[in-house]
Design a protein around this motif. Structure first.
Motif, PDB file in Angstrom:
ATOM      1  N   LEU A  38       0.827  -1.207   0.000  1.00  0.00           N
ATOM      2  CA  LEU A  38       0.000   0.000   0.000  1.00  0.00           C
ATOM      3  C   LEU A  38       0.865   1.263   0.000  1.00  0.00           C
ATOM      4  CD1 LEU A  38      -2.885   1.125   0.180  1.00  0.00           C
ATOM      5  CD2 LEU A  38      -2.633   1.084   2.654  1.00  0.00           C
ATOM      6  N   ALA A  39       1.927   1.279   0.770  1.00  0.00           N
ATOM      7  CA  ALA A  39       2.824   2.441   0.801  1.00  0.00           C
ATOM      8  C   ALA A  39       3.488   2.645  -0.555  1.00  0.00           C
ATOM      9  CB  ALA A  39       3.869   2.271   1.898  1.00  0.00           C
ATOM     10  N   ASP A  40       3.889   1.565  -1.206  1.00  0.00           N
ATOM     11  CA  ASP A  40       4.508   1.660  -2.525  1.00  0.00           C
ATOM     12  C   ASP A  40       3.498   2.163  -3.553  1.00  0.00           C
ATOM     13  OD1 ASP A  40       6.736   1.294  -4.304  1.00  0.00           O
ATOM     14  OD2 ASP A  40       5.611  -0.412  -5.138  1.00  0.00           O
ATOM     15  N   ALA A  41       2.258   1.676  -3.489  1.00  0.00           N
ATOM     16  CA  ALA A  41       1.223   2.132  -4.414  1.00  0.00           C
ATOM     17  C   ALA A  41       0.900   3.603  -4.190  1.00  0.00           C
ATOM     18  CB  ALA A  41      -0.028   1.275  -4.255  1.00  0.00           C
ATOM     19  N   TYR A  42       0.881   4.038  -2.937  1.00  0.00           N
ATOM     20  CA  TYR A  42       0.610   5.439  -2.641  1.00  0.00           C
ATOM     21  C   TYR A  42       1.727   6.332  -3.169  1.00  0.00           C
ATOM     22  CZ  TYR A  42      -0.519   9.662  -0.073  1.00  0.00           C
ATOM     23  OH  TYR A  42      -0.821  10.957   0.253  1.00  0.00           O
ATOM     24  N   LYS A  43       2.949   5.879  -3.058  1.00  0.00           N
ATOM     25  CA  LYS A  43       4.093   6.659  -3.526  1.00  0.00           C
ATOM     26  C   LYS A  43       4.081   6.795  -5.048  1.00  0.00           C
ATOM     27  CE  LYS A  43       8.184   4.924  -3.762  1.00  0.00           C
ATOM     28  NZ  LYS A  43       9.436   4.259  -3.464  1.00  0.00           N
ATOM     29  N   ASN A  44       3.619   5.766  -5.735  1.00  0.00           N
ATOM     30  CA  ASN A  44       3.652   5.759  -7.196  1.00  0.00           C
ATOM     31  C   ASN A  44       2.290   6.054  -7.824  1.00  0.00           C
ATOM     32  OD1 ASN A  44       6.386   5.094  -7.271  1.00  0.00           O
ATOM     33  ND2 ASN A  44       5.915   2.934  -6.990  1.00  0.00           N
ATOM     34  N   ARG A  45       1.382   6.663  -7.088  1.00  0.00           N
ATOM     35  CA  ARG A  45       0.056   6.934  -7.633  1.00  0.00           C
ATOM     36  C   ARG A  45       0.147   8.017  -8.694  1.00  0.00           C
ATOM     37  NH1 ARG A  45       0.511  10.452  -3.646  1.00  0.00           N
ATOM     38  NH2 ARG A  45      -0.672  12.375  -3.697  1.00  0.00           N
ATOM     39  N   THR A  46      -0.797   8.005  -9.610  1.00  0.00           N
ATOM     40  CA  THR A  46      -0.851   9.002 -10.660  1.00  0.00           C
ATOM     41  C   THR A  46      -2.305   9.402 -10.863  1.00  0.00           C
ATOM     42  OG1 THR A  46       0.975   7.861 -11.740  1.00  0.00           O
ATOM     43  CG2 THR A  46      -0.164   9.522 -13.015  1.00  0.00           C
ATOM     44  N   VAL A  47      -2.548  10.686 -10.964  1.00  0.00           N
ATOM     45  CA  VAL A  47      -3.883  11.199 -11.230  1.00  0.00           C
ATOM     46  C   VAL A  47      -3.810  11.900 -12.576  1.00  0.00           C
ATOM     47  CG1 VAL A  47      -5.678  12.774 -10.464  1.00  0.00           C
ATOM     48  CG2 VAL A  47      -4.337  11.504  -8.791  1.00  0.00           C
ATOM     49  N   VAL A  48      -4.724  11.552 -13.470  1.00  0.00           N
ATOM     50  CA  VAL A  48      -4.750  12.156 -14.787  1.00  0.00           C
ATOM     51  C   VAL A  48      -6.129  12.747 -15.003  1.00  0.00           C
ATOM     52  CG1 VAL A  48      -4.565  11.754 -17.264  1.00  0.00           C
ATOM     53  CG2 VAL A  48      -3.071  10.534 -15.698  1.00  0.00           C
ATOM     54  N   LEU A  49      -6.189  14.032 -15.321  1.00  0.00           N
ATOM     55  CA  LEU A  49      -7.436  14.698 -15.627  1.00  0.00           C
ATOM     56  C   LEU A  49      -7.817  14.373 -17.059  1.00  0.00           C
ATOM     57  CD1 LEU A  49      -9.618  16.797 -14.890  1.00  0.00           C
ATOM     58  CD2 LEU A  49      -8.093  18.510 -15.824  1.00  0.00           C
ATOM     59  N   VAL A  50      -8.991  13.809 -17.243  1.00  0.00           N
ATOM     60  CA  VAL A  50      -9.443  13.446 -18.583  1.00  0.00           C
ATOM     61  C   VAL A  50     -10.579  14.391 -18.966  1.00  0.00           C
ATOM     62  CG1 VAL A  50     -10.398  11.632 -20.033  1.00  0.00           C
ATOM     63  CG2 VAL A  50      -8.829  11.050 -18.186  1.00  0.00           C
ATOM     64  N   PRO A  51     -10.326  15.315 -19.885  1.00  0.00           N
ATOM     65  CA  PRO A  51     -11.380  16.242 -20.291  1.00  0.00           C
ATOM     66  C   PRO A  51     -12.449  15.519 -21.106  1.00  0.00           C
ATOM     67  CG  PRO A  51      -9.415  16.593 -21.599  1.00  0.00           C
ATOM     68  CD  PRO A  51      -9.073  15.564 -20.572  1.00  0.00           C
ATOM     69  N   PRO A  52     -13.670  16.021 -21.097  1.00  0.00           N
ATOM     70  CA  PRO A  52     -14.728  15.376 -21.876  1.00  0.00           C
ATOM     71  C   PRO A  52     -14.520  15.577 -23.372  1.00  0.00           C
ATOM     72  CG  PRO A  52     -15.536  17.375 -20.863  1.00  0.00           C
ATOM     73  CD  PRO A  52     -14.152  17.159 -20.348  1.00  0.00           C
ATOM     74  N   ASN A  53     -15.188  14.776 -24.156  1.00  0.00           N
ATOM     75  CA  ASN A  53     -15.201  14.874 -25.623  1.00  0.00           C
ATOM     76  C   ASN A  53     -13.834  14.673 -26.261  1.00  0.00           C
ATOM     77  OD1 ASN A  53     -17.952  15.446 -25.445  1.00  0.00           O
ATOM     78  ND2 ASN A  53     -17.568  17.632 -25.311  1.00  0.00           N
ATOM     79  N   ILE A  54     -13.082  13.711 -25.787  1.00  0.00           N
ATOM     80  CA  ILE A  54     -11.804  13.385 -26.430  1.00  0.00           C
ATOM     81  C   ILE A  54     -12.107  12.530 -27.653  1.00  0.00           C
ATOM     82  CG2 ILE A  54      -9.674  12.080 -26.204  1.00  0.00           C
ATOM     83  CD1 ILE A  54      -9.477  12.988 -23.385  1.00  0.00           C
ATOM     84  N   LYS A  55     -11.598  12.975 -28.795  1.00  0.00           N
ATOM     85  CA  LYS A  55     -11.858  12.257 -30.040  1.00  0.00           C
ATOM     86  C   LYS A  55     -10.627  11.512 -30.552  1.00  0.00           C
ATOM     87  CE  LYS A  55     -15.464  15.463 -31.474  1.00  0.00           C
ATOM     88  NZ  LYS A  55     -15.588  16.223 -30.278  1.00  0.00           N
ATOM     89  N   ASP A  56      -9.452  11.902 -30.098  1.00  0.00           N
ATOM     90  CA  ASP A  56      -8.206  11.292 -30.554  1.00  0.00           C
ATOM     91  C   ASP A  56      -7.569  10.513 -29.411  1.00  0.00           C
ATOM     92  OD1 ASP A  56      -8.496  12.579 -33.028  1.00  0.00           O
ATOM     93  OD2 ASP A  56      -7.493  14.375 -32.279  1.00  0.00           O
ATOM     94  N   LYS A  57      -6.573   9.697 -29.758  1.00  0.00           N
ATOM     95  CA  LYS A  57      -5.802   9.019 -28.724  1.00  0.00           C
ATOM     96  C   LYS A  57      -4.950  10.035 -27.998  1.00  0.00           C
ATOM     97  CE  LYS A  57      -5.077   4.306 -30.250  1.00  0.00           C
ATOM     98  NZ  LYS A  57      -4.083   3.324 -30.641  1.00  0.00           N
ATOM     99  N   VAL A  58      -4.896   9.902 -26.689  1.00  0.00           N
ATOM    100  CA  VAL A  58      -4.059  10.793 -25.887  1.00  0.00           C
ATOM    101  C   VAL A  58      -3.182   9.940 -24.990  1.00  0.00           C
ATOM    102  CG1 VAL A  58      -5.703  12.684 -25.895  1.00  0.00           C
ATOM    103  CG2 VAL A  58      -5.768  11.037 -24.048  1.00  0.00           C
TER     104      VAL A  58
END
Length: 183
Positions: A38-58
Motif C-alpha cells: 500500500l505504501a509503494d502504491a501510494y508513492k507511485n500513484r498518478t492522477v490524470v485529468l481526462v477532459p470530456p469529448n476526447i476524439k483522438d488518442k491521448v
C-alpha cells in the motif's frame, strides 16, 4: 489413569497454543506485507485529468503530455471559462478554479467566483468559438484563439476576437494551471 489424561490434555493445549501462535505470526506477516504494498502504491500513484469529448488518442505519463491531450484540455478550459449561461457559470468557474495549482488557487478562485456571481446576478451569458490552439513547450503555454460573444438577457452586447494564454505545469501527469491571460 487420570494422570495420563491430564498429561495428554496439557500436551494438546500446548500444541493448540503453538498452532495459534503460528497463525497469529502468519497474519502479522500478511498485514506487514500489505502495508508495504500500500505504501509503494501510494508513492507511485498518478492522477490524470481526462477532459470530456476526447476524439483522438491521448497519452500522459510522468512529465510527458502529448499534443492531443494538451489541445483537448485547452478546449476544456476555454469552454469552462467562456461558454456559460447564468445558471451554470458558478459551477463552471468553481470547476475551473480546481484546475489551478496550489500556489495560485486562492487568488484565482476568489477572482473567478466573484466574477461568476456578477455574471449570474446580471444575467450575462457567453459563447466562445475556438479558431486555433497552439502549444508552446519552452514555457509550458497553451495559446487559444477564438471569438467570444457576450449576451445580456438574450441580447448580444459584444463580439470580439481574443487570445487566451494558459500557463500550466505538469505535476507528475496532472495538468495544473498557473495563470490565464486574455489578450
Amino acid at each position: 489413569m487420570r494422570f495420563n489424561k491430564y498429561v495428554n490434555a496439557t500436551a494438546n493445549v500446548f500444541a493448540q497454543n503453538r498452532f495459534y501462535k503460528f497463525i497469529v505470526l502468519c497474519l502479522i506477516g500478511l498485514l506487514i506485507s500489505q502495508q508495504v504494498i500500500l505504501a509503494d502504491a501510494y508513492k507511485n500513484r498518478t492522477v490524470v485529468l481526462v477532459p470530456p469529448n476526447i476524439k483522438d488518442k491521448v497519452s500522459v505519463s510522468g512529465s510527458y503530455m502529448d499534443t492531443n491531450y494538451l489541445s483537448a484540455i485547452g478546449f476544456y478550459v476555454a469552454g469552462l471559462m467562456y461558454n456559460y449561461v447564468p445558471s451554470t457559470v458558478v459551477a463552471q468557474y468553481s470547476t475551473l478554479s480546481n484546475l489551478f495549482s496550489s500556489e495560485n488557487y486562492d487568488a484565482n478562485s476568489k477572482k473567478l467566483l466573484s466574477l461568476a456571481a456578477q455574471y449570474k446576478e446580471n444575467d450575462v451569458a457567453s459563447n466562445f468559438q475556438i479558431t486555433g490552439v497552439s502549444i508552446l513547450k519552452d514555457p509550458d503555454l497553451l495559446v487559444i484563439k477564438g471569438e467570444v460573444s457576450r449576451f445580456v438577457a438574450s441580447e448580444k452586447i459584444d463580439s470580439k476576437s481574443i487570445t487566451i494564454n494558459i500557463r500550466y505545469i505538469n505535476d507528475n501527469g496532472l495538468f495544473k494551471i498557473q495563470t490565464i491571460e486574455e489578450k
